[in-house]
Structure formats: structure tokens, C-alpha cells
Motif scaffolding. Structure first.
Motif, mmCIF file in Angstrom:
data_model
loop_
_atom_site.group_PDB
_atom_site.id
_atom_site.type_symbol
_atom_site.label_atom_id
_atom_site.label_comp_id
_atom_site.label_asym_id
_atom_site.label_seq_id
_atom_site.Cartn_x
_atom_site.Cartn_y
_atom_site.Cartn_z
ATOM 1 N N GLN A 191 12.715 23.246 -99.868
ATOM 2 C CA GLN A 191 13.045 22.034 -99.145
ATOM 3 C C GLN A 191 14.067 21.217 -99.932
ATOM 4 O OE1 GLN A 191 9.649 19.862 -97.740
ATOM 5 N NE2 GLN A 191 8.497 21.713 -97.263
ATOM 6 N N GLN A 192 15.023 20.655 -99.214
ATOM 7 C CA GLN A 192 16.147 19.979 -99.831
ATOM 8 C C GLN A 192 16.343 18.593 -99.221
ATOM 9 O OE1 GLN A 192 18.076 21.579 -102.226
ATOM 10 N NE2 GLN A 192 16.826 23.445 -102.103
ATOM 11 N N GLN A 193 17.061 17.733 -99.947
ATOM 12 C CA GLN A 193 17.541 16.470 -99.396
ATOM 13 C C GLN A 193 19.015 16.570 -99.017
ATOM 14 O OE1 GLN A 193 16.000 13.947 -98.461
ATOM 15 N NE2 GLN A 193 14.088 13.734 -99.592
ATOM 16 N N ASP A 194 19.636 17.682 -99.369
ATOM 17 C CA ASP A 194 21.047 17.885 -99.079
ATOM 18 C C ASP A 194 21.192 18.444 -97.666
ATOM 19 O OD1 ASP A 194 23.691 18.515 -98.927
ATOM 20 O OD2 ASP A 194 23.742 19.750 -100.742
ATOM 21 N N PRO A 195 21.808 17.694 -96.730
ATOM 22 C CA PRO A 195 21.897 18.175 -95.344
ATOM 23 C C PRO A 195 22.810 19.376 -95.174
ATOM 24 C CG PRO A 195 23.147 16.145 -95.630
ATOM 25 C CD PRO A 195 22.380 16.360 -96.901
ATOM 26 N N SER A 196 23.576 19.734 -96.204
ATOM 27 C CA SER A 196 24.462 20.884 -96.083
ATOM 28 C C SER A 196 23.748 22.202 -96.370
ATOM 29 C CB SER A 196 25.649 20.740 -97.045
ATOM 30 O OG SER A 196 25.215 20.784 -98.400
ATOM 31 N N GLY A 243 9.036 3.902 -93.146
ATOM 32 C CA GLY A 243 10.307 3.325 -93.550
ATOM 33 C C GLY A 243 11.404 4.365 -93.673
ATOM 34 N N GLU A 244 12.632 3.962 -93.348
ATOM 35 C CA GLU A 244 13.790 4.846 -93.429
ATOM 36 C C GLU A 244 14.063 5.248 -94.883
ATOM 37 O OE1 GLU A 244 16.242 7.283 -92.565
ATOM 38 O OE2 GLU A 244 16.088 6.027 -90.758
ATOM 39 N N LEU A 245 14.437 6.522 -95.091
ATOM 40 C CA LEU A 245 14.693 7.020 -96.442
ATOM 41 C C LEU A 245 16.100 6.696 -96.943
ATOM 42 C CD1 LEU A 245 13.016 10.549 -96.449
ATOM 43 C CD2 LEU A 245 12.085 8.371 -97.228
ATOM 44 N N HIS A 246 17.024 6.406 -96.005
ATOM 45 C CA HIS A 246 18.413 6.090 -96.357
ATOM 46 C C HIS A 246 19.061 7.222 -97.154
ATOM 47 C CE1 HIS A 246 17.731 2.057 -94.847
ATOM 48 N NE2 HIS A 246 16.700 1.928 -95.657
ATOM 49 N N THR A 247 18.834 8.460 -96.680
ATOM 50 C CA THR A 247 19.466 9.624 -97.292
ATOM 51 C C THR A 247 20.837 9.840 -96.659
ATOM 52 O OG1 THR A 247 17.290 10.627 -97.596
ATOM 53 C CG2 THR A 247 19.196 12.067 -97.815
ATOM 54 N N PRO A 248 21.911 9.931 -97.452
ATOM 55 C CA PRO A 248 23.242 10.131 -96.856
ATOM 56 C C PRO A 248 23.277 11.357 -95.956
ATOM 57 C CG PRO A 248 23.423 9.604 -99.200
ATOM 58 C CD PRO A 248 21.954 9.823 -98.921
ATOM 59 N N GLY A 249 23.842 11.188 -94.776
ATOM 60 C CA GLY A 249 23.982 12.293 -93.835
ATOM 61 C C GLY A 249 22.770 12.589 -92.998
ATOM 62 N N ILE A 250 21.660 11.863 -93.208
ATOM 63 C CA ILE A 250 20.426 12.118 -92.467
ATOM 64 C C ILE A 250 19.899 10.809 -91.882
ATOM 65 C CG2 ILE A 250 18.084 13.041 -92.551
ATOM 66 C CD1 ILE A 250 18.866 14.681 -94.951
ATOM 67 N N GLN A 251 19.551 10.835 -90.625
ATOM 68 C CA GLN A 251 18.866 9.719 -89.969
ATOM 69 C C GLN A 251 17.463 10.170 -89.584
ATOM 70 O OE1 GLN A 251 21.196 8.407 -86.641
ATOM 71 N NE2 GLN A 251 22.941 7.767 -87.898
ATOM 72 N N THR A 258 5.991 12.440 -83.636
ATOM 73 C CA THR A 258 6.499 13.223 -84.747
ATOM 74 C C THR A 258 7.706 12.509 -85.337
ATOM 75 O OG1 THR A 258 7.331 15.399 -85.425
ATOM 76 C CG2 THR A 258 8.006 14.618 -83.277
ATOM 77 N N ALA A 259 7.916 12.652 -86.624
ATOM 78 C CA ALA A 259 9.108 12.105 -87.276
ATOM 79 C C ALA A 259 10.222 13.140 -87.195
ATOM 80 C CB ALA A 259 8.811 11.748 -88.722
ATOM 81 N N VAL A 260 11.396 12.725 -86.724
ATOM 82 C CA VAL A 260 12.532 13.627 -86.530
ATOM 83 C C VAL A 260 13.603 13.310 -87.570
ATOM 84 C CG1 VAL A 260 14.206 14.521 -84.885
ATOM 85 C CG2 VAL A 260 12.029 13.615 -84.068
ATOM 86 N N SER A 261 14.079 14.341 -88.257
ATOM 87 C CA SER A 261 15.207 14.208 -89.178
ATOM 88 C C SER A 261 16.460 14.686 -88.453
ATOM 89 C CB SER A 261 14.978 15.038 -90.441
ATOM 90 O OG SER A 261 13.807 14.607 -91.112
ATOM 91 N N ILE A 262 17.485 13.854 -88.427
ATOM 92 C CA ILE A 262 18.715 14.149 -87.682
ATOM 93 C C ILE A 262 19.857 14.305 -88.678
ATOM 94 C CG2 ILE A 262 20.295 13.350 -85.899
ATOM 95 C CD1 ILE A 262 17.882 11.630 -84.903
ATOM 96 N N VAL A 263 20.425 15.497 -88.719
ATOM 97 C CA VAL A 263 21.524 15.800 -89.627
ATOM 98 C C VAL A 263 22.836 15.599 -88.866
ATOM 99 C CG1 VAL A 263 22.570 17.533 -91.117
ATOM 100 C CG2 VAL A 263 20.079 17.447 -90.850
ATOM 101 N N LYS A 264 23.627 14.660 -89.309
ATOM 102 C CA LYS A 264 24.916 14.366 -88.684
ATOM 103 C C LYS A 264 26.014 15.163 -89.383
ATOM 104 C CE LYS A 264 23.727 10.953 -85.793
ATOM 105 N NZ LYS A 264 24.018 10.952 -84.350
#
Length: 315
Positions: free
Chosen positions: A75-80, A134-142, A189-195
Motif C-alpha cells: 500500500q502506498q500514498q503515492d498516487p502514481s 478528516g481529510e488526509l490532504h495527500t497531494p493528488g488524492i481526494q 464507504t470512504a472513497v479515495s479519488i486519484v486525479k
């Protein structure tokens, strides 16, 4: 991550497949998989039909699915970063014809679902409440919470709405898109959106336990307001006209009109529901004062409280 696929029906020699064996679920952080070396799962033959030759008239096994949970190390925090999946269906000799098409899924960490989902039925709809992480404020992810509503009788499921995670603390959502007199199951469910520059990828996390709501309508419409009465009778049979502000509830069926003349409780004047916010009372007598009120009734017969009274005299 839930994968789905259909079983092969023909061999590489264009012959009908007579036996279906186990299935390899292949997973890798590399963008391409050529062989299924370290497979994620080995699934057994899909049904009892797979162990016997397929004959004309036998039902086909259902499409196959598998839900994969990534190991924490992947598992990663990097959306790429993406995980590549493929499947390979084997025969009874554990031989396959090669991998399926590949699918690529972001390897991002999904958020846990709320742990305190609750529902309350109101006249405005089903009010769902929970606590946001609360929002994680991870770059590239909503991130957002997705609310699902399932009709218990038909099994039909729809997305009732979505709410941003926002700051940590209480959140709520009111669902008014359901039908009364049905039973529903709600889950979040919590949804992670990769832009990305040319696309958007959505990855759902785990679900909350379902919350069951019986949508029985016992809620009356709003109480009518602005009731006014005006006497008319010069040179004609006397009457009193009533008008009031329209009630805007979507399930409004009509109005009841009540009149009192000081000789006992008020009585209902209309035999059928009044469809518009106006009524003419022609059964009036000279020298009397009448007191009026109105109520609103919905399509299921729920009646509101009566409005404030207004009075008018007949000379």
C-alpha cells in the motif's frame, strides 16, 4: 479490490472447453506481468460443473469474482504507483493458455469506514450521521464518503449521495430520494479519488455495517399559514372567501377546512380534499360570526395541525 472475469469457453485450438480447473490471481507492482510467479491467490474450480465434462443443456457457471486485500507493504500514498492484476484459468492438469488482459489499480491506502453510522427517519428524509476521520490532504488524492442505499425487497442498490471528509468531527447527510413504505439498508464507504491529467480513478475502502430503515410515513405536511377570510354579499347571496399560503410538501394531497360559530366545536366543511389554497363558504347566515382554520393532508392520509384561526362576520 474486487476483480471479476468470465471463464474461457474455447481452447487455443478453438475447441469447446470441457473442464475448468483452478484459477491463479496474479498481482504485481510492475506495470506488466508476463508470468504468474508469486500469485495472490489460487482459487478452486468455480463449481461442481467444472469437475465434469460440459454437456449441452447444462447451465453455465456464473461469472467469477475475487476480492483482494493488499498487504501493508504494497500500500502506498503515492498516487502514481499502481498494482497490476491478471488471472489465468487452468485445466485439470494445472496447465493454462496464458494470462488474461491486465488491469491497473492505484496502490493507495484506503481509509477505514466510519464506526458510528446511525440513521433517523424524519419527515424530510432519512438523516444519516457519523463521525468523519478528516481529510488526509495527500497531494493528488481526494477523499469522500459515499452513501449507498439498497432496497431490501428488490436488492437494487443506488448511490444516495456523497459527502467530502472535511475536518474531523460529526457529519450528516439527508436522503430524500427513497420511496415511502419500503425498507432500506444504508452503508457508507470512504472513497479515495486519484486525479490525473487525463483521467480519474476511484478506489473504495471497506463498508460500514448496514443500517436498516423502515420508511413508514407517519409525518404530516406543514401547517398552512396566512389564512384570511373576506365577506361578500352586496346584492347577492352572501358568502365568505378563504385564502391561505400554499403548502409546498411534495406529497401534499389537499386541504381540510374547519368552521366554528361559537355553538360547539369546529366542523369540517369539505367532503373531498380541497385541492387549491382557497375555499368559498356559501352556507353562511346574517348576523353570525364564523371562525375558520385549515389543515394539510398528504397522499397517505397524514393530517397536519390546524392553522391559526381567522374570523369573519356576516352583517
Amino acid at each position: 479490490m474486487t476483480l471479476s472475469w468470465s471463464e474461457p469457453t474455447r481452447t487455443t485450438d478453438r475447441q469447446s472447453v470441457r473442464y475448468v480447473g483452478p484459477t491463479l490471481v496474479c498481482r504485481s507492482l510492475e506495470p506488466e506481468i508476463t508470468t504468474c510467479g508469486n500469485f495472490a491467490a489460487l482459487l478452486p474450480a468455480p463449481s461442481s460443473l467444472a469437475a465434469a465434462p460440459r454437456k449441452s443443456g447444462l447451465p453455465r457457471p456464473a461469472p467469477q469474482t475475487y476480492t483482494d486485500t493488499l498487504p501493508p507493504a504494497m500500500q502506498q500514498q503515492d498516487p502514481s504507483v499502481e498494482v497490476t492484476y491478471a488471472v489465468e484459468v487452468l485445466n485439470r492438469n494445472a496447465r493454462g493458455a496464458g494470462l488474461s488482459n491486465r488491469v491497473h489499480v492505484p496502490a493507495i491506502v484506503t481509509l477505514p469506514p466510519p464506526g458510528d453510522l446511525a440513521a433517523e427517519l424524519t419527515g424530510d428524509g432519512v438523516v444519516l450521521t457519523w463521525t468523519s476521520a478528516g481529510e488526509l490532504h495527500t497531494p493528488g488524492i481526494q477523499h469522500r464518503y459515499r452513501i449507498y442505499r439498497r432496497d431490501e425487497s428488490s436488492g437494487k442498490e443506488t448511490i444516495a449521495g456523497e459527502v467530502p471528509l472535511g475536518e474531523p468531527g460529526p457529519l450528516s447527510f439527508t436522503d430524500s430520494g427513497f420511496e415511502w413504505e419500503k425498507t432500506y439498508l444504508y452503508r457508507i464507504t470512504a472513497v479515495s479519488i486519484v486525479k490525473r491529467s487525463d483521467s480519474e480513478v476511484q478506489v473504495e475502502g471497506d463498508d460500514t455495517p448496514p443500517v436498516r430503515v423502515i420508511a413508514h410515513d407517519v409525518f404530516p405536511p406543514s401547517v398552512p399559514t396566512g389564512l384570511q377570510a373576506a365577506y361578500s354579499g352586496e346584492g347577492q347571496k352572501p358568502f365568505i372567501d378563504l385564502i391561505w399560503a400554499p403548502v409546498t410538501n411534495a406529497d401534499l394531497a389537499g386541504y381540510n377546512v374547519y368552521r366554528g360559530d361559537g355553538n360547539g366545536p369546529a366542523v369540517k366543511l369539505n367532503s373531498e380534499l380541497v385541492k387549491s389554497p382557497a375555499y368559498r363558504d356559501s352556507a353562511v347566515a346574517s348576523g353570525k360570526t364564523y371562525t375558520y382554520s385549515v389543515s394539510a393532508v398528504d397522499v397517505r392520509g397524514n393530517e397536519s395541525q390546524r392553522s391559526e384561526e381567522t374570523s369573519e362576520s356576516v352583517p
